[in-house]
Motif scaffolding. Structure first.
Motif, mmCIF file in Angstrom:
data_model
loop_
_atom_site.group_PDB
_atom_site.id
_atom_site.type_symbol
_atom_site.label_atom_id
_atom_site.label_comp_id
_atom_site.label_asym_id
_atom_site.label_seq_id
_atom_site.Cartn_x
_atom_site.Cartn_y
_atom_site.Cartn_z
ATOM 1 N N ASN A 1 1.130 -14.694 1.917
ATOM 2 C CA ASN A 1 1.422 -12.822 0.904
ATOM 3 C C ASN A 1 2.912 -12.871 1.204
ATOM 4 O O ASN A 1 3.256 -13.587 1.968
ATOM 5 C CB ASN A 1 0.510 -11.867 1.086
ATOM 6 C CG ASN A 1 0.636 -11.954 2.934
ATOM 7 O OD1 ASN A 1 1.460 -10.611 3.301
ATOM 8 N ND2 ASN A 1 -0.451 -12.652 3.905
ATOM 9 N N ARG B 1 -5.123 -10.211 3.059
ATOM 10 C CA ARG B 1 -3.995 -9.813 2.400
ATOM 11 C C ARG B 1 -3.280 -9.105 1.901
ATOM 12 O O ARG B 1 -4.332 -7.482 1.317
ATOM 13 C CB ARG B 1 -3.198 -10.563 1.383
ATOM 14 C CG ARG B 1 -3.579 -12.440 1.540
ATOM 15 C CD ARG B 1 -3.270 -12.560 0.708
ATOM 16 N NE ARG B 1 -4.007 -13.089 -0.414
ATOM 17 C CZ ARG B 1 -4.286 -13.621 -1.678
ATOM 18 N NH1 ARG B 1 -3.009 -14.159 -1.910
ATOM 19 N NH2 ARG B 1 -5.113 -12.959 -2.824
ATOM 20 N N ARG C 1 -1.363 -7.170 -0.219
ATOM 21 C CA ARG C 1 -1.196 -7.558 -1.789
ATOM 22 C C ARG C 1 0.048 -6.120 -1.792
ATOM 23 O O ARG C 1 0.079 -5.185 -2.647
ATOM 24 C CB ARG C 1 -2.633 -6.693 -1.862
ATOM 25 C CG ARG C 1 -3.530 -7.857 -1.840
ATOM 26 C CD ARG C 1 -4.986 -7.033 -2.531
ATOM 27 N NE ARG C 1 -5.630 -8.194 -2.356
ATOM 28 C CZ ARG C 1 -6.247 -9.016 -2.887
ATOM 29 N NH1 ARG C 1 -5.508 -9.089 -3.587
ATOM 30 N NH2 ARG C 1 -7.804 -10.166 -2.148
ATOM 31 N N SER D 1 7.212 -12.624 -6.579
ATOM 32 C CA SER D 1 6.858 -13.876 -6.492
ATOM 33 C C SER D 1 6.430 -14.806 -6.735
ATOM 34 O O SER D 1 7.995 -15.432 -6.374
ATOM 35 C CB SER D 1 4.989 -13.500 -8.425
ATOM 36 O OG SER D 1 6.670 -14.344 -8.956
ATOM 37 N N GLU E 1 0.123 -13.625 -4.214
ATOM 38 C CA GLU E 1 -0.359 -12.365 -5.154
ATOM 39 C C GLU E 1 0.634 -11.499 -5.492
ATOM 40 O O GLU E 1 1.976 -11.379 -5.052
ATOM 41 C CB GLU E 1 -1.627 -10.972 -5.080
ATOM 42 C CG GLU E 1 -1.531 -9.983 -6.008
ATOM 43 C CD GLU E 1 -2.654 -9.459 -6.065
ATOM 44 O OE1 GLU E 1 -2.658 -8.378 -6.470
ATOM 45 O OE2 GLU E 1 -3.430 -9.671 -4.660
#
Length: 358
Positions: A52, A79, A81, A140, A145
């Motif tokens: 991540n 994660r 995110r 990314s 993600e």
């Protein structure tokens, strides 16, 4: 290290690390750290841990921007995110970097690639044509993600900025006291941390008086605590701005990084990147801010609007291992800048106003 350098819109951008592969002649501590990481990484990946991206606030000017992030391994169900979740201090340091991962940077329809270093960091300068103000870039990797990283783009007309220390300048951390500093960093709940009185109001008044003025936060703290610091600054209504922190752990040639050299190098870099900006340097008298600011002011007089020092109380000063001399009136720095000292933000605001720096 790979280097990226260039000159855009009159702003000279110095070489910047963009990540690198392992190199020979690493310090013994770094080799041990890499071996431990490799062993742990193999085991964690077998248990389902995934990559991540932790995005940090970047900055730049029309034509270029500095992008910073870190690539870590984390549990698939926790994660981050891109969100800044609440964690107790020690958890910020219980991380495992994803080494040498290629990160794709998308901004303004242009795609760049950068490689994380041995600590999972990406710190690179890319060409980008974003308008002044706040923007974002998309980060990314194939296995993670995508996240959005905020970036502050300075208007070429801006001539004033705030460059602030964090520890005991905007947040009471008792950093010079080793045991209490360790407690505050690794154990204390982040909501128990307190702000230095009046500093948030001072900074808000300064950015209001100077439209477009940026606020940068410079500290010898590790990037591991960047999410915690970001939440703290937002919760206490400090102006948003990039954090300029340092890495944790051994380097290629020594056991630990030098906090003083980190601050000196960062100040010199900002002077090159924004040669027309005059900075109000804000710090405290409990560490080495005064010495470092004085050196910078002597070397870059055109980049210093003034120096504002938050004066510790006598008790704080003694515990910090120093006994600062109080300064109730503005004094002249090594090249004529105003040097101000007060115990809190309200006192500094009064001195700044009386000295004509607002």
């Amino acid at each position: 290290m790979a280097e990226v350098a260039g000159v855009w819109q009159g702003c000279s951008v110095p070489p910047t690390p963009a990540g690198q592969l392992a190199v020979p002649n690493l310090h013994r501590a770094a080799r041990i750290e890499d071996a431990v990481h490799a062993l742990v990484e193999r085991r964690l990946r077998r248990t389902g841990w995934r990559i991540n991206i932790i995005a940090y606030t970047g900055y730049g000017a029309p034509g270029w921007l500095r992008v910073m992030c870190r690539v870590l391994l984390g549990r698939p169900d926790t994660r981050q995110r891109g969100r800044l979740e609440k964690v107790r201090g020690w958890r910020s340091f219980a991380t495992l970097p994803a080494k040498h991962v290629t990160v794709t940077i998308e901004t303004g329809g242009v795609v760049h690639e950068a490689q994380a270093d041995r600590s999972g960091f990406v710190d690179t300068v890319v060409e980008a044509d974003l308008p002044p103000g706040w923007g974002s870039v998309r980060l990314s990797t194939p296995d993670a993600e995508a996240v959005e990283a905020p970036v502050r783009i300075l208007d070429p007309e801006v001539r004033f900025g705030i460059l602030s220390d964090i520890d005991d300048t905007v947040m009471v951390t008792a950093l010079p006291r080793p045991l209490l500093a360790a407690w505050n960093t690794f154990v204390l709940d982040e909501h128990a941390r307190t702000a230095v009185p009046g500093m948030a109001v001072l900074y808000e008044r300064l950015v209001t008086a100077h439209p477009g003025a940026p606020a940068f936060y410079l500290s010898t703290g590790a990037w591991n605590v960047a999410p915690t610091l970001t939440r703290f600054l937002s919760r206490h209504l400090y102006p948003a701005g990039p954090l300029l922190l340092t890495d944790w752990g051994p380097t290629q040639d020594r056991w630990f990084r030098s906090g003083r050299e980190h601050k000196r190098a960062t100040l010199a870099r900002l002077a090159k990147e924004f040669p027309d900006v005059r900075w109000l340097l804000v710090g405290d008298d409990g560490q080495h801010d005064q010495e470092i600011y004085r050196e910078f002011a002597a070397a870059h007089p055109d980049n210093v609007a003034g120096v504002a020092i938050r004066r510790l109380s006598p008790t704080q000063a003694v515990l910090a291992g120093s006994l600062p001399v109080p300064h109730d009136r503005p004094s002249e720095g090594p090249v004529g800048q105003k040097w101000l000292s007060a115990p809190d933000g309200a006192g500094l605001w009064t001195l700044l106003r009386d000295a004509g720096l607002v």
